[in-house]
Design a protein around this motif. Sequence first.
Motif, PDB file in Angstrom:
ATOM      1  N   GLY A 185     -18.180   0.920   0.341  1.00  0.00           N
ATOM      2  CA  GLY A 185     -19.276   1.838   0.635  1.00  0.00           C
ATOM      3  C   GLY A 185     -20.604   1.128   0.776  1.00  0.00           C
ATOM      4  N   ASN A 186     -21.608   1.908   1.138  1.00  0.00           N
ATOM      5  CA  ASN A 186     -22.965   1.380   1.285  1.00  0.00           C
ATOM      6  C   ASN A 186     -23.681   1.351  -0.051  1.00  0.00           C
ATOM      7  OD1 ASN A 186     -22.522   2.974   4.207  1.00  0.00           O
ATOM      8  ND2 ASN A 186     -23.499   0.983   4.353  1.00  0.00           N
ATOM      9  N   VAL A 187     -24.735   0.561  -0.138  1.00  0.00           N
ATOM     10  CA  VAL A 187     -25.473   0.354  -1.382  1.00  0.00           C
ATOM     11  C   VAL A 187     -26.905   0.873  -1.241  1.00  0.00           C
ATOM     12  CG1 VAL A 187     -26.435  -1.386  -2.931  1.00  0.00           C
ATOM     13  CG2 VAL A 187     -24.109  -1.631  -2.091  1.00  0.00           C
ATOM     14  N   PHE A 188     -27.370   1.545  -2.293  1.00  0.00           N
ATOM     15  CA  PHE A 188     -28.759   1.983  -2.382  1.00  0.00           C
ATOM     16  C   PHE A 188     -29.338   1.484  -3.706  1.00  0.00           C
ATOM     17  CE2 PHE A 188     -27.072   4.799   0.752  1.00  0.00           C
ATOM     18  CZ  PHE A 188     -28.137   5.252   1.524  1.00  0.00           C
ATOM     19  N   LEU A 189     -30.585   1.040  -3.675  1.00  0.00           N
ATOM     20  CA  LEU A 189     -31.322   0.648  -4.873  1.00  0.00           C
ATOM     21  C   LEU A 189     -32.518   1.570  -5.052  1.00  0.00           C
ATOM     22  CD1 LEU A 189     -31.650  -3.266  -4.828  1.00  0.00           C
ATOM     23  CD2 LEU A 189     -29.930  -1.875  -5.994  1.00  0.00           C
ATOM     24  N   VAL A 190     -32.838   1.863  -6.304  1.00  0.00           N
ATOM     25  CA  VAL A 190     -34.019   2.660  -6.619  1.00  0.00           C
ATOM     26  C   VAL A 190     -34.945   1.822  -7.492  1.00  0.00           C
ATOM     27  CG1 VAL A 190     -34.898   4.789  -7.650  1.00  0.00           C
ATOM     28  CG2 VAL A 190     -32.629   4.765  -6.568  1.00  0.00           C
ATOM     29  N   LYS A 196     -34.069   2.105  -1.482  1.00  0.00           N
ATOM     30  CA  LYS A 196     -33.876   1.060  -0.477  1.00  0.00           C
ATOM     31  C   LYS A 196     -32.397   0.871  -0.165  1.00  0.00           C
ATOM     32  CE  LYS A 196     -35.523  -3.696   0.363  1.00  0.00           C
ATOM     33  NZ  LYS A 196     -36.274  -4.810  -0.227  1.00  0.00           N
ATOM     34  N   THR A 197     -32.093   0.659   1.096  1.00  0.00           N
ATOM     35  CA  THR A 197     -30.729   0.361   1.513  1.00  0.00           C
ATOM     36  C   THR A 197     -30.786  -0.694   2.616  1.00  0.00           C
ATOM     37  OG1 THR A 197     -28.615   1.388   2.112  1.00  0.00           O
ATOM     38  CG2 THR A 197     -30.542   2.143   3.323  1.00  0.00           C
ATOM     39  N   PRO A 198     -29.792  -1.580   2.700  1.00  0.00           N
ATOM     40  CA  PRO A 198     -29.813  -2.618   3.730  1.00  0.00           C
ATOM     41  C   PRO A 198     -29.777  -2.025   5.145  1.00  0.00           C
ATOM     42  CG  PRO A 198     -28.239  -3.183   2.016  1.00  0.00           C
ATOM     43  CD  PRO A 198     -28.659  -1.769   1.762  1.00  0.00           C
TER      44      PRO A 198
END
Length: 280
Positions: A185-190, A196-198
């Motif tokens: 899956g895709n990655v999100f940072l907070v 933020k996501t690539p």
Amino acid sequence: MINFNGTLSENNTILSIQNRGYAYGDALFETIKVVSGKILFWEDHYFRLMASMRILRMEIPMAFTMEFLEAEILKTLGVNSQLKETARVKLQMHRNEGGLYTPTTADVSFIISVKPLTENFYLLNNDFYEVDLFKDYYVSPSLLSTLKTNNKALNIVGSIYAKENNLNNCLLVNTNKHVVEALNGNVFLVKGNTIKTPPLTDGCLKGIMRTQLINIIKTLPEYQLEEDSISPFEIQKADEMFITNVITGIQPVSKYRKKSYDNAVAKLLLQKLNVKIRLG
């Protein structure tokens, strides 16, 4: 039962050893969640599949409209007694047999298979979930790496590495040493009020759930969305990290090395996502 080019069959061994999806990875697939006959995010799945087929220079039959493939999916669910249940559907497209690396045809075939799922909507998984980087091999950032093809050697080896090291998942890194995505899956940072996501240009999969969450985040005035490269250093500074795909929805990450995370934003977005599905 499976659906092979519109024909329903109990034979799960209908492909020959010359099948190009098997022999060369010359195939694409979509993993789709269906709830009581409602195909979630079907338009996004369909247009991603059609765009991917064009990139791989597959011939798209005129009959392969969104309505036609939707009907074939529902027909397959019906014969498997899954129309009123929640199911995982795999829609595969492969180029027809012929040739070695150079195909002798651009024609394609499709296979639809279904499996039951337990949850109608997306639930927050509060179980401990640990990830780390997988750095044995790297993602090469290009348009091809954004496609959901049968070439998943990197994800397979990474999954074995995760299992051997008692990890729930691994984060993949591209040749520029940026964090691209998770194994599934895709990655999100907070960090603060920034989510933020690539970007796709870093080589991450053009995920359907990624698109849904980007659209939801853009409606939230209290948060700012950034599609930008993520360094491993940023992961240790983040307040929260989560992984997304259409089957799980949002999977909060509990731990990365010595860093532990909250899941407040994941919980908020999951609520918004379920509301969107109910109203959609």
